[in-house]
Design a protein around this motif. Sequence first.
Motif, PDB file in Angstrom:
ATOM      1  N   ASN A  28       0.832  -1.204   0.000  1.00 24.64           N
ATOM      2  CA  ASN A  28       0.000   0.000   0.000  1.00 24.64           C
ATOM      3  C   ASN A  28       0.867   1.255   0.000  1.00 24.64           C
ATOM      4  N   ALA A  29       1.944   1.222   0.785  1.00 24.08           N
ATOM      5  CA  ALA A  29       2.846   2.373   0.843  1.00 24.08           C
ATOM      6  C   ALA A  29       3.499   2.619  -0.512  1.00 24.08           C
ATOM      7  N   MET A  30       3.843   1.552  -1.227  1.00 27.45           N
ATOM      8  CA  MET A  30       4.411   1.703  -2.563  1.00 27.45           C
ATOM      9  C   MET A  30       3.414   2.367  -3.495  1.00 27.45           C
ATOM     10  N   ALA A  31       2.140   1.948  -3.428  1.00 32.04           N
ATOM     11  CA  ALA A  31       1.107   2.544  -4.267  1.00 32.04           C
ATOM     12  C   ALA A  31       0.967   4.032  -3.980  1.00 32.04           C
ATOM     13  N   ALA A  32       0.940   4.379  -2.697  1.00 29.45           N
ATOM     14  CA  ALA A  32       0.814   5.781  -2.322  1.00 29.45           C
ATOM     15  C   ALA A  32       2.024   6.584  -2.791  1.00 29.45           C
ATOM     16  N   LEU A  33       3.227   6.043  -2.572  1.00 32.07           N
ATOM     17  CA  LEU A  33       4.453   6.757  -2.943  1.00 32.07           C
ATOM     18  C   LEU A  33       4.535   6.983  -4.452  1.00 32.07           C
ATOM     19  N   LEU A  34       4.290   5.936  -5.238  1.00 34.54           N
ATOM     20  CA  LEU A  34       4.399   6.081  -6.692  1.00 34.54           C
ATOM     21  C   LEU A  34       3.361   7.056  -7.230  1.00 34.54           C
ATOM     22  N   SER A  35       2.141   6.955  -6.739  1.00 35.97           N
ATOM     23  CA  SER A  35       1.101   7.875  -7.190  1.00 35.97           C
ATOM     24  C   SER A  35       1.449   9.313  -6.810  1.00 35.97           C
ATOM     25  N   TRP A  36       1.950   9.488  -5.592  1.00 36.62           N
ATOM     26  CA  TRP A  36       2.354  10.820  -5.120  1.00 36.62           C
ATOM     27  C   TRP A  36       3.482  11.373  -5.973  1.00 36.62           C
ATOM     28  N   ARG A 220      -2.326   2.918 -10.134  1.00 36.14           N
ATOM     29  CA  ARG A 220      -2.732   1.930  -9.145  1.00 36.14           C
ATOM     30  C   ARG A 220      -2.158   0.567  -9.494  1.00 36.14           C
ATOM     31  N   GLY A 221      -2.360  -0.407  -8.603  1.00 37.76           N
ATOM     32  CA  GLY A 221      -1.785  -1.724  -8.760  1.00 37.76           C
ATOM     33  C   GLY A 221      -2.415  -2.532  -9.879  1.00 37.76           C
ATOM     34  N   ALA A 222      -1.641  -3.482 -10.391  1.00 36.18           N
ATOM     35  CA  ALA A 222      -2.093  -4.317 -11.508  1.00 36.18           C
ATOM     36  C   ALA A 222      -3.238  -5.230 -11.121  1.00 36.18           C
ATOM     37  N   ASP A 223      -3.516  -5.395  -9.832  1.00 32.99           N
ATOM     38  CA  ASP A 223      -4.666  -6.199  -9.429  1.00 32.99           C
ATOM     39  C   ASP A 223      -5.982  -5.563  -9.851  1.00 32.99           C
ATOM     40  N   LEU A 224      -5.954  -4.273 -10.189  1.00 38.89           N
ATOM     41  CA  LEU A 224      -7.163  -3.574 -10.630  1.00 38.89           C
ATOM     42  C   LEU A 224      -7.199  -3.373 -12.143  1.00 38.89           C
ATOM     43  N   PRO A 242     -13.036  10.070 -18.757  1.00 34.95           N
ATOM     44  CA  PRO A 242     -12.169   9.160 -17.989  1.00 34.95           C
ATOM     45  C   PRO A 242     -10.771   9.729 -17.810  1.00 34.95           C
ATOM     46  N   PRO A 243     -10.077   9.300 -16.772  1.00 33.86           N
ATOM     47  CA  PRO A 243      -8.677   9.692 -16.583  1.00 33.86           C
ATOM     48  C   PRO A 243      -7.760   8.802 -17.409  1.00 33.86           C
ATOM     49  N   ARG A 244      -6.480   9.102 -17.365  1.00 34.94           N
ATOM     50  CA  ARG A 244      -5.478   8.172 -17.876  1.00 34.94           C
ATOM     51  C   ARG A 244      -5.240   7.115 -16.801  1.00 34.94           C
ATOM     52  N   PHE A 245      -4.911   5.902 -17.250  1.00 35.07           N
ATOM     53  CA  PHE A 245      -4.664   4.823 -16.312  1.00 35.07           C
ATOM     54  C   PHE A 245      -3.235   4.302 -16.459  1.00 35.07           C
ATOM     55  N   ALA A 246      -2.624   4.002 -15.330  1.00 33.27           N
ATOM     56  CA  ALA A 246      -1.324   3.336 -15.302  1.00 33.27           C
ATOM     57  C   ALA A 246      -1.371   2.309 -14.183  1.00 33.27           C
ATOM     58  N   HIS A 247      -0.984   1.077 -14.491  1.00 36.56           N
ATOM     59  CA  HIS A 247      -1.034  -0.005 -13.511  1.00 36.56           C
ATOM     60  C   HIS A 247       0.366  -0.566 -13.280  1.00 36.56           C
ATOM     61  N   PRO A 316       5.901  -8.241 -11.613  1.00 36.73           N
ATOM     62  CA  PRO A 316       5.793  -8.224 -10.152  1.00 36.73           C
ATOM     63  C   PRO A 316       7.159  -8.237  -9.472  1.00 36.73           C
ATOM     64  N   VAL A 317       7.218  -7.610  -8.321  1.00 37.19           N
ATOM     65  CA  VAL A 317       8.451  -7.545  -7.534  1.00 37.19           C
ATOM     66  C   VAL A 317       8.380  -8.604  -6.442  1.00 37.19           C
ATOM     67  N   MET A 318       9.324  -9.542  -6.449  1.00 35.73           N
ATOM     68  CA  MET A 318       9.329 -10.640  -5.485  1.00 35.73           C
ATOM     69  C   MET A 318      10.118 -10.234  -4.241  1.00 35.73           C
ATOM     70  N   LEU A 319       9.482 -10.310  -3.100  1.00 33.80           N
ATOM     71  CA  LEU A 319      10.136  -9.957  -1.843  1.00 33.80           C
ATOM     72  C   LEU A 319      10.787 -11.201  -1.246  1.00 33.80           C
ATOM     73  N   THR A 320      11.944 -11.525  -1.760  1.00 32.20           N
ATOM     74  CA  THR A 320      12.707 -12.668  -1.241  1.00 32.20           C
ATOM     75  C   THR A 320      13.290 -12.301   0.116  1.00 32.20           C
ATOM     76  N   PRO A 321      13.732 -13.288   0.892  1.00 30.94           N
ATOM     77  CA  PRO A 321      14.370 -12.975   2.182  1.00 30.94           C
ATOM     78  C   PRO A 321      15.537 -11.999   2.053  1.00 30.94           C
ATOM     79  N   ASP A 322      16.330 -12.133   0.982  1.00 29.07           N
ATOM     80  CA  ASP A 322      17.464 -11.231   0.789  1.00 29.07           C
ATOM     81  C   ASP A 322      17.005  -9.783   0.618  1.00 29.07           C
ATOM     82  N   VAL A 323      15.902  -9.585  -0.112  1.00 35.73           N
ATOM     83  CA  VAL A 323      15.366  -8.240  -0.317  1.00 35.73           C
ATOM     84  C   VAL A 323      14.783  -7.702   0.976  1.00 35.73           C
TER      85      VAL A 323
END
Length: 327
Positions: A28-36, A220-224, A242-247, A316-323
């Motif tokens: 959620n924080a990533m979505a907010a940050l990128l949109s901002w 917004r996220g690709a889930d939408l 309509p607005p422009r969309f970016a996922h 998609p970005v994979m959150l591995t243990p190293d990341v």
Amino acid sequence: MLVLQPESDILSRGRFAPTPSGHMHVGNAMAALLSWLQLRSQGGAFVLRMEDVDTGRSRQHFADSIVHDLTWLGLDWDEGPDAGGHAGPYVQSQRLELYREALDKLQAQGLLYSCYCSRADILAAPSAPHGLSAEGPLYPGTCRHLSQSEQQLKARTKTPSLRFKVKERFPGFQDDILGPIEINGYASSDFVVRRADGIYAYQLAVVVDDAAMGITDVFRGADLLDSTPRQLMLYEALELTPPRFAHFPLLLDEKGNRLAKRTQGLSIRELRQRGVSPRRIVGWLAWITGLIGSLQELSPQELIPLFSMEHVPKEPVMLTPDVLNLL
């Protein structure tokens, strides 16, 4: 293929519109940050809206927590529940009259019909094809052609939902990150705009709100992504621009599952309690999304000149243990 482009003389306006049904996690924080960042890099206005129309899931203490987390991370907004603005209120549960008016307009055009099917009925339908990930299989149109007497009979035992009649196959649209999006069969399925319990569906509420608030850019996220064709159909039916969309792609855990508000250890609240700084979280988010080449501690303001839509990953970005260990 629809190319969505607001008028050049309109100030860019974007929004972050969370559902207050849990504590905010790093996705959620990533979505907010990128949109901002998208809006601030254009000198545009940023709006915070609470999408609490589903009152059964939403809680005020989660809405308060989201505002606190966003502020702690260094994000701000020009309009919102706590900031006011000319397009308020910025809480969906206070905007129900607008949704009713939109529903009346669709009804007057003959674009809605009563549906008495339950989710179990749809799942049990012969060869029901898969539909939207959030909504299960495609609706087979069972109630679309019911006679008046058949509707009256069904209404004796069940309160109906209202479905939007999809007229034709959707031609697709241009996504600012993913490029041309071709639409498969799910777009041809009639969809719910008001649930049987009286709650207005996300598809309707988000269109009415974005149009009323003058939103030009939805990031917004690709889930939408698969909701976008349905929303564009509603924009057209309601004669709205309509607005422009970016996922952007989602963050996935090491098993390949989407992050959820119940995900342990990755909520902003828990990270703050562990002593992780907001600059660390913001820099980590910028790094995993490709905005910066190496992990640094940065504020959102420091990222504004570094933002480019071209840097946002398409996978998609994979959150591995190293990341995760670097957070």
